[in-house]
Enzyme design. Sequence first.
Site, PDB file in Angstrom:
ATOM      1  N   SER A  76     -12.300  -3.530   2.988  1.00 22.99           N
ATOM      2  CA  SER A  76     -12.411  -2.714   4.199  1.00 22.99           C
ATOM      3  C   SER A  76     -13.878  -2.501   4.546  1.00 22.99           C
ATOM      4  CB  SER A  76     -11.754  -1.346   3.980  1.00 22.99           C
ATOM      5  OG  SER A  76     -10.372  -1.485   3.734  1.00 22.99           O
ATOM      6  N   ARG A 122       0.860  -1.183   0.000  1.00 26.40           N
ATOM      7  CA  ARG A 122       0.000   0.000   0.000  1.00 26.40           C
ATOM      8  C   ARG A 122       0.893   1.229   0.000  1.00 26.40           C
ATOM      9  NH1 ARG A 122      -2.129   3.792   3.443  1.00 26.40           N
ATOM     10  NH2 ARG A 122      -4.273   4.474   2.989  1.00 26.40           N
ATOM     11  N   LYS A 145      -4.099   6.948   8.931  1.00 26.35           N
ATOM     12  CA  LYS A 145      -5.343   7.308   8.236  1.00 26.35           C
ATOM     13  C   LYS A 145      -6.203   8.173   9.180  1.00 26.35           C
ATOM     14  CE  LYS A 145      -7.195   4.704   5.150  1.00 26.35           C
ATOM     15  NZ  LYS A 145      -7.957   3.667   4.417  1.00 26.35           N
TER      16      LYS A 145
END
Length: 217
Positions: free
Chosen positions: A116, A47, A145
């Site tokens: 998710s 990621r 995040k």
Amino acid sequence: MTSFSVQGLREHLLLYAITDRSWLCGRNLSSCVQEAIDGGATFVQLREKNVSPDEFLALARELKPICEQAGVPFVINDNVDVALAIDADGVHVGQSDMACEKARALLGPDKIVGVSAQTVAQALAAQQAGADYLGVGALLPTATKPEAVDVTKEELCEICRVVDIPVVGIGGLNASTIAQFKGTGMVGAAVVSAIFAAPDCKKAAATLRKQCERTFV
């Protein structure tokens, strides 16, 4: 179905390492991923949000053989094209990314598709769409995040209760916070900075692996 059995996939989700080079302070990503696996990481997701498409593909090509040799599943965040190009084990998609159904259709039945989820409705929809596992969070405040929607412990427990596929938690999980999620139904912890911000990724992963085994096994 995936190339991993349901039980096998659950076991692989115990310590789920998600890359983020912004924490590495110039260190080599491949070396750090190798260290994480040597320390006990059981699953790796690439990621990297701030790289060019060509660089992302190159990183994926570098990491795949490292994971493959270790027998650790390797998935790509969001990018099905890259997953197909390098024959990764699968992808992980968010609620605003490619729909699970489309990812599954493109990858076929033998690849891993993770999704998710922040609510019971999202979790059930992902399972219905063919997801193999869920990443649920953010469970705790996280610098990785900051815009993520927090999921309460009660909501997490309910998600784990209503779905048949395994659930990993994400968001603020580290060696000192993992234990508070014992008994929730989670099968593992997904971490970013807890491994990759550590000066010694292998040592950090080993500490996390022991905590995950005490909490989830």
